[in-house]
Design an enzyme around this catalytic site. Structure first.
Site, PDB file in Angstrom:
ATOM      1  CG  HIS A   1      -6.209   1.809   5.156  1.00 47.62           C
ATOM      2  ND1 HIS A   1      -5.787   2.764   6.043  1.00 47.62           N
ATOM      3  CD2 HIS A   1      -5.161   0.970   4.970  1.00 47.62           C
ATOM      4  CE1 HIS A   1      -4.532   2.505   6.387  1.00 47.62           C
ATOM      5  NE2 HIS A   1      -4.132   1.421   5.738  1.00 47.62           N
TER       6      HIS A   1
ATOM      7  N   GLY B   1       1.645   2.256  10.856  1.00 42.13           N
ATOM      8  CA  GLY B   1       2.548   3.402  10.743  1.00 42.13           C
ATOM      9  C   GLY B   1       3.185   3.819  12.053  1.00 42.13           C
TER      10      GLY B   1
ATOM     11  N   GLY C   1       2.647  -1.379   4.343  1.00 46.15           N
ATOM     12  CA  GLY C   1       2.660   0.042   4.022  1.00 46.15           C
ATOM     13  C   GLY C   1       4.078   0.522   3.784  1.00 46.15           C
TER      14      GLY C   1
ATOM     15  CG  ASN D   1      -1.772   1.193   1.387  1.00 43.71           C
ATOM     16  OD1 ASN D   1      -1.856   2.013   0.476  1.00 43.71           O
ATOM     17  ND2 ASN D   1      -2.417   1.320   2.540  1.00 43.71           N
ATOM     18  CD1 TRP D   2       3.564   1.194  -2.848  1.00 46.83           C
ATOM     19  CD2 TRP D   2       3.408   2.316  -4.796  1.00 46.83           C
ATOM     20  NE1 TRP D   2       4.278   0.504  -3.787  1.00 46.83           N
ATOM     21  CE2 TRP D   2       4.201   1.167  -4.994  1.00 46.83           C
ATOM     22  CE3 TRP D   2       3.166   3.174  -5.864  1.00 46.83           C
ATOM     23  CZ2 TRP D   2       4.763   0.862  -6.236  1.00 46.83           C
ATOM     24  CZ3 TRP D   2       3.729   2.861  -7.095  1.00 46.83           C
ATOM     25  CH2 TRP D   2       4.514   1.723  -7.275  1.00 46.83           C
ATOM     26  CE  LYS D   3      -0.352   3.317   4.718  1.00 41.78           C
ATOM     27  NZ  LYS D   3      -0.356   3.402   6.154  1.00 41.78           N
TER      28      LYS D   3
ATOM     29  CB  SER E   1       4.530  -1.473  12.116  1.00 43.54           C
ATOM     30  OG  SER E   1       3.983  -0.184  12.334  1.00 43.54           O
TER      31      SER E   1
ATOM     32  CD  GLU F   1      -3.966  -2.694   7.244  1.00 47.38           C
ATOM     33  OE1 GLU F   1      -2.817  -2.940   6.868  1.00 47.38           O
ATOM     34  OE2 GLU F   1      -4.547  -1.633   6.959  1.00 47.38           O
TER      35      GLU F   1
ATOM     36  CD  GLU G   1      -3.311   5.480   6.647  1.00 45.28           C
ATOM     37  OE1 GLU G   1      -3.292   5.511   5.409  1.00 45.28           O
ATOM     38  OE2 GLU G   1      -2.396   4.978   7.326  1.00 45.28           O
TER      39      GLU G   1
HETATM   40  P1  PGA Z   1       2.415   0.321   7.653  1.00 48.13           P
HETATM   41  O1  PGA Z   1       0.991   0.501   6.917  1.00 48.13           O
HETATM   42  O2  PGA Z   1       2.998  -0.991   7.166  1.00 48.13           O
HETATM   43  O3  PGA Z   1       3.214   1.500   7.239  1.00 48.13           O
HETATM   44  O4  PGA Z   1       2.128   0.271   9.123  1.00 48.13           O
HETATM   45  C1  PGA Z   1       0.130  -0.590   6.745  1.00 48.13           C
HETATM   46  C2  PGA Z   1      -1.162  -0.121   6.127  1.00 48.13           C
HETATM   47  O5  PGA Z   1      -1.580   1.005   6.394  1.00 48.13           O
HETATM   48  O6  PGA Z   1      -1.790  -0.854   5.354  1.00 48.13           O
END
Ligand code: PGA
Length: 252
Positions: free
Chosen positions: A94, A172, A233, A9-11, A212, A166, A96
Site C-alpha cells: 500500500h 485520502g 478507504g 481498508n480501515w487503516k 477516494s 491506487e 502508505e
Molecule cells: P481512500 O483510501 O478511499 O480513503 O482514498 C483508499 C486506500 O488507501 O486504500
C-alpha cells in the site's frame, strides 16, 4: 468469470469494541451476495476477534500488512504464517507502507511470495505519484512495480493474486481518478501481466481501483468491464456507505 471484489481498508481506525459493533451492523445489512466478495481489512489487533465473529459467507478478512519471514527475531512484526485461518487476504505494498514506512520493492516482492506460500491471497497495491503522473510516467511506474512485485510468482500462482491500482495522489485526498483513466490503467496492468505470463494467466488476476471512492463514484468504476472491484478507504468506515458501494457491485 472473475468475481467482483470489494475491500474496505480501515487503516488505523476502530478499536476492538468499535470494530465489533461495525461488523455486527454490516453483517445485519448484507445478504450473502454470491457474485460479490466482500472483504474487511481491520487493524492487526482486531483481526483475530473479528475472525470469530464474522460470517464468512457474507464477508472475509484481510490483514493490512505482514512480514515475509515465518518466524524469528523480528520485533514488532506479524508473520504472514500467523494469518492462516484468520485472514484470507493481505494488503501488500500500500502506498502508505511504501512512502511512510519506506518499504522497498524487495520487501514487497518477498511479502507477495510469502503470502502465496501460506495460502493467503496477496493484494498487491501499485500506483504512480502526482510527480510521476505529471511527467507522463504512469505506464512505466505500473510496469516496474508489477514486474518487481510479481517477480517470484509463477503463472500457476497468479490466479491467487489481486492487483489494486491506487494512484498515490488519489488516496485520502478526495481527488478520485476519472473512470476513463482507471480503465486505461487497468488495461495497461493486464497487458503488462500478459506480457510477463501470457494472456490466459493474466486473465485470472483480479484488478481493483482504490482512491477516494464514495458511494456516488463507485458505479462509474464498477461499470468498467476490465475492472474487478474496489479498494475503499474512508468510505468503508461508515457501514451504510460501504454497504451502498457493495450493492453497486451486485448485479440484479
Ligand atoms: P481512500 O483510501 O478511499 O480513503 O482514498 C483508499 C486506500 O488507501 O486504500
Amino acid at each position: 468469470m472473475r468475481k467482483k471484489l470489494i475491500i474496505g481498508n480501515w487503516k488505523m481506525n476502530f478499536n476492538m469494541h468499535e470494530a465489533s459493533l461495525y461488523l455486527h451492523k454490516l453483517m445485519n445489512m448484507l445478504p450473502s451476495h454470491r457474485d460479490v466478495e466482500v472483504v474487511l481489512a481491520p487493524t492487526i489487533l482486531t483481526l483475530q476477534s473479528l475472525s470469530l465473529q464474522i460470517n464468512r459467507r457474507i464477508a472475509k478478512l484481510a490483514a493490512q500488512n505482514c512480514y515475509w519471514r515465518d518466524s524469528g527475531a523480528y520485533t514488532g512484526e506479524t508473520p504472514v504464517a500467523h494469518l492462516r485461518g484468520i485472514a484470507d487476504y493481505v494488503l501488500i505494498g500500500h502506498s502508505e507502507r511504501r512512502y511512510i514506512f519506506i518499504e522497498s520493492e524487495k520487501d514487497i516482492r518477498l511479502k507477495v511470495q510469502a503470502a502465496i506460500r501460506n495460502r493467503i491471497r496477496p493484494v498487491l497495491c501499485i500506483g504512480e505519484t502526482i510527480q510521476e503522473r505529471t511527467l507522463g510516467e504512469t505506464k512505466d511506474v505500473l510496469a516496474d512495480q508489477l514486474t518487481s512485485g510479481l517477480a517470484n510468482v509463477t503463472a500457476e500462482e497468479l490466479g491467487e493474486v489481486v492487483v489494486a491500482y491506487e494512484p498515490v495522489w488519489a488516496i485520502g485526498t478526495g481527488d478520485n481518478a476519472k473512470a476513463i483513466d482507471v480503465k486505461k490503467a487497468t488495461q495497461m496492468i493486464r497487458r503488462h501481466i500478459s506480457h510477463l505470463y501470457g494472456k490466459k494467466a493474466a486473465e485470472s488476476v483480479r484488478i481493483l481501483y482504490g482512491g477516494s471512492i464514495t458511494p456516488a463514484s463507485a458505479a462509474d468504476y464498477l461499470a468498467i468491464d476490465e475492472l474487478d472491484g474496489l479498494l475503499v478507504g474512508a468510505a468503508s468506515l461508515d457501514a451504510y456507505q460501504f454497504k451502498e458501494i457493495i450493492s453497486k457491485a451486485h448485479k440484479g
